[in-house]
Design a protein around this motif. Structure first.
Motif, mmCIF file in Angstrom:
data_model
loop_
_atom_site.group_PDB
_atom_site.id
_atom_site.type_symbol
_atom_site.label_atom_id
_atom_site.label_comp_id
_atom_site.label_asym_id
_atom_site.label_seq_id
_atom_site.Cartn_x
_atom_site.Cartn_y
_atom_site.Cartn_z
ATOM 1 N N GLY A 178 3.705 -6.599 11.525
ATOM 2 C CA GLY A 178 2.478 -7.384 11.166
ATOM 3 C C GLY A 178 3.248 -7.647 9.569
ATOM 4 N N THR A 179 1.820 -8.768 9.069
ATOM 5 C CA THR A 179 2.470 -9.539 8.104
ATOM 6 C C THR A 179 2.282 -8.235 7.498
ATOM 7 O OG1 THR A 179 0.322 -10.372 7.612
ATOM 8 C CG2 THR A 179 1.900 -11.856 8.831
ATOM 9 N N PHE A 180 1.521 -7.528 6.842
ATOM 10 C CA PHE A 180 1.447 -6.412 5.737
ATOM 11 C C PHE A 180 1.696 -7.294 4.432
ATOM 12 C CE2 PHE A 180 3.856 -4.375 9.090
ATOM 13 C CZ PHE A 180 2.164 -3.257 9.714
ATOM 14 N N ASP A 181 0.190 -8.351 4.385
ATOM 15 C CA ASP A 181 0.217 -9.137 2.535
ATOM 16 C C ASP A 181 -0.993 -9.308 2.050
ATOM 17 O OD1 ASP A 181 1.275 -11.696 1.496
ATOM 18 O OD2 ASP A 181 0.423 -13.038 3.433
ATOM 19 N N PRO A 182 -1.047 -7.907 1.371
ATOM 20 C CA PRO A 182 -0.171 -6.905 1.315
ATOM 21 C C PRO A 182 -0.508 -5.759 2.105
ATOM 22 C CG PRO A 182 -1.725 -6.729 -0.185
ATOM 23 C CD PRO A 182 -2.351 -8.218 0.865
ATOM 24 N N SER A 187 -9.791 -6.174 4.808
ATOM 25 C CA SER A 187 -9.503 -7.408 5.023
ATOM 26 C C SER A 187 -8.080 -7.838 4.084
ATOM 27 C CB SER A 187 -9.738 -8.425 4.880
ATOM 28 O OG SER A 187 -9.587 -9.855 4.965
ATOM 29 N N SER A 188 -7.102 -7.692 4.231
ATOM 30 C CA SER A 188 -5.661 -8.754 3.687
ATOM 31 C C SER A 188 -6.074 -9.421 2.772
ATOM 32 C CB SER A 188 -4.245 -8.448 4.435
ATOM 33 O OG SER A 188 -4.434 -7.707 4.739
ATOM 34 N N THR A 189 -6.512 -11.003 3.387
ATOM 35 C CA THR A 189 -7.542 -11.972 3.206
ATOM 36 C C THR A 189 -7.689 -12.003 1.893
ATOM 37 O OG1 THR A 189 -7.680 -13.113 5.148
ATOM 38 C CG2 THR A 189 -8.612 -14.179 3.500
ATOM 39 N N THR A 190 -8.821 -11.006 1.856
ATOM 40 C CA THR A 190 -9.892 -10.546 0.352
ATOM 41 C C THR A 190 -9.101 -9.641 -0.314
ATOM 42 O OG1 THR A 190 -11.871 -10.375 1.991
ATOM 43 C CG2 THR A 190 -11.376 -9.580 -0.026
ATOM 44 N N LEU A 191 -8.204 -8.667 -0.045
ATOM 45 C CA LEU A 191 -7.094 -8.670 -1.155
ATOM 46 C C LEU A 191 -6.221 -9.116 -1.880
ATOM 47 C CD1 LEU A 191 -6.026 -5.110 0.450
ATOM 48 C CD2 LEU A 191 -7.183 -5.335 -1.153
ATOM 49 N N ARG A 192 -5.692 -10.429 -0.864
ATOM 50 C CA ARG A 192 -5.125 -11.629 -1.288
ATOM 51 C C ARG A 192 -6.200 -12.311 -2.913
ATOM 52 N NH1 ARG A 192 -2.892 -12.032 3.461
ATOM 53 N NH2 ARG A 192 -4.317 -13.671 3.746
ATOM 54 N N ASP A 204 -8.064 0.401 -5.303
ATOM 55 C CA ASP A 204 -8.748 1.401 -4.748
ATOM 56 C C ASP A 204 -8.815 1.222 -2.967
ATOM 57 O OD1 ASP A 204 -10.110 -1.506 -5.279
ATOM 58 O OD2 ASP A 204 -11.934 -0.788 -4.381
ATOM 59 N N GLN A 205 -7.669 -0.190 -3.240
ATOM 60 C CA GLN A 205 -7.880 -0.817 -1.410
ATOM 61 C C GLN A 205 -5.511 -0.727 -1.059
ATOM 62 O OE1 GLN A 205 -9.698 -3.751 -0.392
ATOM 63 N NE2 GLN A 205 -12.363 -3.053 -0.673
ATOM 64 N N LEU A 206 -5.177 -0.048 -2.120
ATOM 65 C CA LEU A 206 -4.346 -0.316 -1.689
ATOM 66 C C LEU A 206 -2.941 0.624 -1.743
ATOM 67 C CD1 LEU A 206 -3.288 -4.098 -3.447
ATOM 68 C CD2 LEU A 206 -3.034 -3.329 -1.240
ATOM 69 N N PRO A 207 -2.259 1.399 -1.205
ATOM 70 C CA PRO A 207 -1.319 2.665 -1.744
ATOM 71 C C PRO A 207 -1.055 2.180 -2.816
ATOM 72 C CG PRO A 207 -1.092 2.004 0.066
ATOM 73 C CD PRO A 207 -1.790 0.646 -0.105
ATOM 74 N N PRO A 208 -0.435 3.206 -3.809
ATOM 75 C CA PRO A 208 0.091 3.562 -4.996
ATOM 76 C C PRO A 208 0.861 2.299 -5.486
ATOM 77 C CG PRO A 208 -1.628 5.702 -4.620
ATOM 78 C CD PRO A 208 -1.054 4.608 -3.509
ATOM 79 N N GLY A 209 1.669 3.015 -5.095
ATOM 80 C CA GLY A 209 3.246 2.151 -4.397
ATOM 81 C C GLY A 209 3.238 1.071 -4.765
ATOM 82 N N VAL A 210 2.111 0.492 -3.578
ATOM 83 C CA VAL A 210 1.633 -0.537 -2.881
ATOM 84 C C VAL A 210 1.202 -1.379 -4.881
ATOM 85 C CG1 VAL A 210 1.294 -2.767 -1.955
ATOM 86 C CG2 VAL A 210 2.276 -0.277 -0.787
ATOM 87 N N ALA A 211 0.521 -0.764 -4.486
ATOM 88 C CA ALA A 211 -0.946 -1.750 -6.185
ATOM 89 C C ALA A 211 0.869 -1.872 -7.496
ATOM 90 C CB ALA A 211 -1.586 -0.604 -6.533
ATOM 91 N N ASN A 212 1.670 -0.593 -7.296
ATOM 92 C CA ASN A 212 2.221 -0.922 -8.881
ATOM 93 C C ASN A 212 3.042 -1.973 -8.475
ATOM 94 O OD1 ASN A 212 0.589 1.567 -10.565
ATOM 95 N ND2 ASN A 212 2.372 2.678 -9.503
ATOM 96 N N TYR A 213 3.638 -1.882 -7.738
ATOM 97 C CA TYR A 213 5.154 -3.292 -7.245
ATOM 98 C C TYR A 213 4.025 -4.378 -6.872
ATOM 99 C CZ TYR A 213 8.828 -5.330 -4.548
ATOM 100 O OH TYR A 213 9.204 -6.449 -4.540
ATOM 101 N N ILE A 214 2.944 -4.715 -6.807
ATOM 102 C CA ILE A 214 2.052 -5.687 -7.016
ATOM 103 C C ILE A 214 1.767 -6.335 -8.723
ATOM 104 C CG2 ILE A 214 0.000 -6.969 -6.286
ATOM 105 C CD1 ILE A 214 -0.149 -5.682 -3.962
ATOM 106 N N ALA A 215 1.848 -5.345 -9.495
ATOM 107 C CA ALA A 215 1.171 -5.818 -10.589
ATOM 108 C C ALA A 215 2.761 -6.310 -11.446
ATOM 109 C CB ALA A 215 0.692 -4.478 -11.308
ATOM 110 N N ALA A 216 4.153 -4.979 -10.745
ATOM 111 C CA ALA A 216 4.506 -5.124 -11.569
ATOM 112 C C ALA A 216 5.905 -6.755 -11.422
ATOM 113 C CB ALA A 216 6.206 -4.101 -11.558
#
Length: 225
Positions: free
Chosen positions: A22-26, A190-195, A206-218
């Motif tokens: 998938g696109t995994f976005d995110p 929904s990835s769309t709602t998350l974006r 609350d909807q992302l794996p911790p590593g992914v959340a930290n990566y997006i923020a960084a």
């Protein structure tokens, strides 16, 4: 990153590979829940996350990096879980049929290959390039969302489901050609709602794996400011 070696030979049963593409976005907790459910119910030996080759990412390593972090969150599973960037590294358009042919060639004719998906992908399955030929290479294993009705399926997919519906035992003991539907997964993300949340400057931990959340923020991904 292709698999390191062919599937090990086991005289007692087929090797079982799950493929989460998938696109995994995110990538979010819904993807993790789908992965966990399929590893448990299908007794998978290996699970590969395969980010699509042509997605939104600003650089070629953004989506694979997030996918690797999501896969790492499943390290407690009995299956070997890892990311595979075969579609990202493939030149030109990347079709699922090309991916499953390559995986089948690697794992051999006897391995059980299971393409994992959510109900939203199932609704669009008949629009995929060469979709009917996919059954020659993989099973389709689908987890529906709360409130999803199989009557929503378009005619060709509904007909395929009626002809190919199987239980987990048949999925585990045959290489390809069947469909398995799970209607117990009570996750509706929904990835769309998350974006949209992330673009507005909100965190979505609350909807992302911790590593992914930290990566997006960084990396300030999805932000427009």
């Amino acid at each position: 990153m292709a698999p390191a070696s062919p599937a090990p030979s086991r005289p007692d049963r087929l090797f079982r590979l799950g493929i989460l593409g998938g696109t995994f976005d995110p990538p979010h907790l819904g993807h993790l829940a789908l992965a966990r459910l399929c590893v448990e119910h299908l007794a998978l030996d290996e699970l590969q996350w395969i980010p699509t080759g042509q997605s939104w990412q600003k650089g070629a390593d953004v989506t694979p990096a997030m996918t690797e972090l999501a896969a790492a969150a499943l390290a407690d599973l009995p299956a070997h879980v890892h990311a595979n960037r075969m579609e990202v590294d493939r030149a030109g358009p990347s079709y699922t049929i090309d991916t499953v042919r390559e995986l089948r060639g690697h794992y051999g004719p006897r391995a059980s290959l299971c393409w994992l998906m959510g109900a939203d992908q199932l609704l669009r399955l008949h629009t995929w390039h060469g979709w009917e030929a996919l059954f020659d290479y993989v099973h389709f294993c689908v987890a529906t969302r709360p409130g999803f009705d199989l009557a929503q399926l378009d005619g060709p997919v509904r007909e395929a489901l009626a002809a190919r519906l199987a239980d987990t035992a048949l999925i585990q003991s045959t290489p390809s050609g069947h469909m398995w539907i799970d209607q117990t997964l009570a996750v509706d993300l929904s990835s769309t709602t998350l974006r949209q949340r992330l673009a507005a400057g909100e965190r979505a931990d609350d909807q992302l794996p911790p590593g992914v959340a930290n990566y997006i923020a960084a990396h300030r991904l999805y932000r427009h400011d």
